[in-house]
Motif scaffolding. Structure first.
Motif, mmCIF file in Angstrom:
data_model
loop_
_atom_site.group_PDB
_atom_site.id
_atom_site.type_symbol
_atom_site.label_atom_id
_atom_site.label_comp_id
_atom_site.label_asym_id
_atom_site.label_seq_id
_atom_site.Cartn_x
_atom_site.Cartn_y
_atom_site.Cartn_z
ATOM 1 N N THR A 105 0.682 -1.229 -0.051
ATOM 2 C CA THR A 105 0.111 0.212 -0.078
ATOM 3 C C THR A 105 0.751 1.400 -0.027
ATOM 4 O O THR A 105 0.278 2.498 -0.443
ATOM 5 C CB THR A 105 -0.979 -0.112 1.196
ATOM 6 N N LYS A 148 -0.649 -4.297 2.045
ATOM 7 C CA LYS A 148 -2.243 -3.896 2.118
ATOM 8 C C LYS A 148 -2.901 -4.584 3.208
ATOM 9 O O LYS A 148 -2.656 -5.781 3.592
ATOM 10 C CB LYS A 148 -2.936 -4.223 0.789
ATOM 11 N N ASP A 190 -7.617 -1.492 2.949
ATOM 12 C CA ASP A 190 -7.124 -0.524 2.224
ATOM 13 C C ASP A 190 -7.630 -0.903 0.496
ATOM 14 O O ASP A 190 -7.638 0.141 -0.260
ATOM 15 C CB ASP A 190 -5.637 -0.835 1.896
ATOM 16 N N VAL A 191 -8.609 -1.884 0.628
ATOM 17 C CA VAL A 191 -9.011 -2.243 -0.651
ATOM 18 C C VAL A 191 -10.628 -2.296 -0.727
ATOM 19 O O VAL A 191 -11.179 -2.138 -1.792
ATOM 20 C CB VAL A 191 -8.525 -3.580 -1.198
#
Length: 718
Positions: free
Chosen positions: A133, A160, A164-165
């Motif tokens: 990330t 990540k 974060d996604v």
């Protein structure tokens, strides 16, 4: 459209067009959060030092396939290495190797091992950029927070997390990414999945890559032997799996499990060594043919972590992590000589570590001030092993290989305290920190070598003064240290029959550094700017010393050298739509890095110090967010003559390389990216790739960077 307030650049030499952000999402220092500078997420506006941060979006924009691609536009930072053994280390403000600490999610990576022979390297380079990330590089000593090895800088790779996604309101995420890079004929495919079910969040990322050698410039001679001007042929395949599961046990407690596995297999034809006469024509039977290598590198880590919103008198929050990591490099080195016939010199190395880290955070508010206290401890236990064997394939026999360093164990303990003090209604922020570290190393008892123990106390004091909401200045003084590595202390080899010996020295002292930095940051309606100047003293650098006794050349490591490095850096971005009424979404950027370094004992230049470097570019993001383009130009000055420690070092000529990238989003979930790199097919060498070479070095063309090359990426989110 909500424009952030950013500040004007002083003069621009080069323009940079950046499509990574939509016009309405312009960068702001106030919004830029970093971790490495204070061990807590902190606005960079309150950090009294320089930190470079490259986000996942930046890496995607530049079609980065590795950390060299990811950090190539960062001032004062170089990523070194290439070829069969891959990326070797980082250089931060002229300091490289094990003097720059590397961590993945706060798990420290083992020291690199390079005994000098072409058959063995063990580097910390098993990192997959599609899992990251962000990459943060804290410039200057960071030992008061991170202990040994952070003598010159700290590199933190942040992988990540599910959040974060997962977009706001989303409970599921699935994306696929694929791409091709012509510079190494490399293909990649990544699958990224995340889920949120009640109190459980999970993430799984798998990446596969296969490709060939990174090409040299196309005009080199494609021949066998030392004069070969092209890179040696190589094929590789890598796999990386990252999995994370977090459980929100209750409002105060979150527990996480992390598992990551990386593996890379490489086959190389070492054509540059074909028909090489190791006997120099005086000892028949040492002409090498059929020279090739097979390498297997792997890294695995397992981690358990816990975050607790404690609300105790001694801590508002507590976080701890227990991690186990193992990294291994196996190298099969095949060749044929008349003396030995067909042979395989197997060289293997392994690091295994168990790491515990605990951190406590406490905010204390008084009448006119407030304190943000961070304190904690860390323990790292490491085991280092080498396994060498020589296989004589025609005879079907084997024998132990000449191991340079005995197997050894080491333990590092550290405790630290930091206080971030806010004064004058937060106009003045003072940060002070102190850390104590103890390092113990124990070689295998069969080696007959003695144990080592050393310790160090390091500190840091810095201040940020906010003159206005958009302009501040800062100053900092910080200390660093580096404990000697197992290889530096315990390399021990008696080759008196051949006229030389290497003698171990377990009594080496830690290397030390003291750094001063001043700087300023500003942002406003039309852009942002930062400038920094630094000066660092280093002492007790570990270096080899050789003397001749009774006709035998005896070499040992000693704390011999002291050095100084100083310089300045400048970075800025200018929103051309605001400044010059250009089309909305147009902006420019420029960064400059200047360094000088000197060995204080000899007065000679430091080879690791980079020449003057600038990056300038110009770009456009359509207000709709559907498409954009970018051009970046990198200029690097020459390094020649007295710029090297030896005047006979071959010149590294100056060069300018121009890169073009563009993206297009035909639908909300699909992003197409393309890049043309080294667009004008410039032939050039990176200075670090020809360090120690003279102008008569055969095959210099083999060390050039790729000529004109291109890449494409396709990202689709379901």
């Amino acid at each position: 459209m909500n424009h952030k307030q950013l500040s004007l650049i002083a003069s621009s030499v080069l323009l940079a067009l950046s499509p990574s952000l939509h016009a309405q999402e312009k960068k702001s220092y106030t919004d830029e959060m970093v971790v490495t500078a204070t061990r807590t997420e902190q606005s960079i506006m309150n950090v009294p030092g320089s930190v470079s941060k490259v986000t996942a979006e930046d890496m995607e924009k530049n079609l980065a396939n590795d950390l060299q691609d990811a950090l190539k536009y960062e001032p004062g930072v170089q990523v070194n290495g290439n070829g069969r053994f891959g990326i070797s280390d980082f250089t931060v403000r002229g300091v490289s190797g094990n003097r720059v600490k590397v961590m993945v999610d706060n798990v420290e990576q083992p020291a690199g091992y390079n005994p000098g022979a072409d058959q063995m390297r063990k580097y910390s380079n098993g990192f997959e950029v599609d899992t990251l990330t962000a990459v943060e590089v804290s410039k200057g000593p960071g030992s008061s927070l991170y202990g040994s090895d952070a003598i010159g800088g700290t590199v933190l790779l942040r992988t990540k997390n599910p959040e974060d996604v997962l977009q706001t309101g989303e409970n599921n995420h699935l994306a696929v990414k694929t791409g091709y890079a012509s510079s190494s004929d490399q293909y990649k495919a990544t699958i990224e999945a995340a889920n949120r079910t009640g109190a459980v969040e999970s993430l799984l990322i798998y990446t596969y890559r296969d490709g060939h050698e990174t090409k040299a410039h196309g005009d080199g001679a494609d021949i066998e032997g030392r004069s070969r001007g092209q890179a040696n042929p190589l094929t590789f395949a890598s796999h990386n799996v990252l999995g994370k599961v977090y459980v929100q046990v209750n409002d105060a407690n979150r527990v996480g499990l992390v598992a990551e596995y990386y593996t890379r297999d490489t086959d190389a034809q070492i054509l540059s060594q074909e028909n090489y006469d190791a006997g120099g024509g005086f000892m028949p039977g040492f002409v090498y043919t059929n020279v090739r290598g097979h390498d297997e590198d792997a890294r695995i880590r397992l981690g358990l972590n816990h975050e607790w919103q404690a609300n105790l008198a001694v801590a508002d929050s507590v976080s701890w992590a227990l991690n186990w990591q193992q990294s291994e490099s196996k190298h099969d080195n095949y060749d044929h000589t008349d003396r030995y016939g067909n042979r395989n010199r197997y060289r293997g190395g392994e690091d295994s570590s168990t790491q515990f880290d605990a951190q406590f955070n406490k905010a204390i508010a008084l009448s006119n001030t407030r304190h943000e206290l961070t304190y904690g401890l860390s323990v790292v236990q490491n085991e280092f092993e080498l396994d060498y064997k020589d296989y004589f394939l025609d005879a079907g026999t084997e024998k132990p290989g000449p191991v340079e360093v005995p197997n050894a164990k080491s333990v590092k303990y550290g405790i630290f305290l930091q206080d971030q003090l806010y004064l004058m209604q937060d106009q003045l922020v003072v940060t002070g920190g102190l850390r104590y570290d103890n390092y113990q190393a124990e070689p295998a008892s069969s080696s007959g070598l003695s144990d080592h123990e050393s310790d160090a106390v390091t500190g840091r004091l810095g201040a940020v003064y906010h003159w206005t909401e958009s302009f501040n200045t800062y100053a900092q003084i910080s200390q660093g240290f580096r404990s000697p590595t197992i290889g530096e202390m315990y390399e021990d080899k008696d080759n008196s029959a051949l006229g030389y010996k290497i003698v171990a020295n377990p009594n080496l002292k830690s290397e030390k550094s003291l750094a001063y930095e001043i700087g300023a940051r500003t942002q406003g309606r039309i852009g942002l700017m930062s400038i920094a100047a630094f000066y660092t003293d280093y002492k007790d650098f570990i270096a080899s010393q050789t003397e001749v006794v009774s006709g035998i050349q005896i070499t040992s490591n000693e704390n011999l050298d002291s050095a100084k490095i100083y310089g300045a850096e400048f970075a800025s971005e200018l929103w051309l739509d605001e400044a010059l009424n250009a089309p909305s979404g147009t902006y420019a950027k420029v960064s400059l890095a200047y360094q000088e370094g000197e060995d204080k004992k000899t007065g000679e230049a430091l080879d690791s110090v980079a020449p003057f470097t600038s990056v300038v570019g110009l770009g456009y993001d359509a207000p709709s967010g559907d498409w954009g383009s970018e051009v970046n130009a990198v200029y690097v000055a020459s390094k020649s003559g007295s710029d090297w420690s030896s005047d006979t070092n071959v010149d590294a000529p100056s060069y300018t390389v121009v890169d073009l990238t563009a993206y297009y989003t035909p639908t909300e979930d699909l992003v197409l990216r393309a890049g043309l790199f080294n667009a004008f097919d410039k032939k050039y060498w990176r200075y670090q790739d020809i360090e120690g070479f003279t102008a008569s070095e055969p095959g210099l063309g083999r060390h050039t960077q790729p000529g004109r090359n291109w890449g494409v990426n396709v990202d689709y989110a379901f």
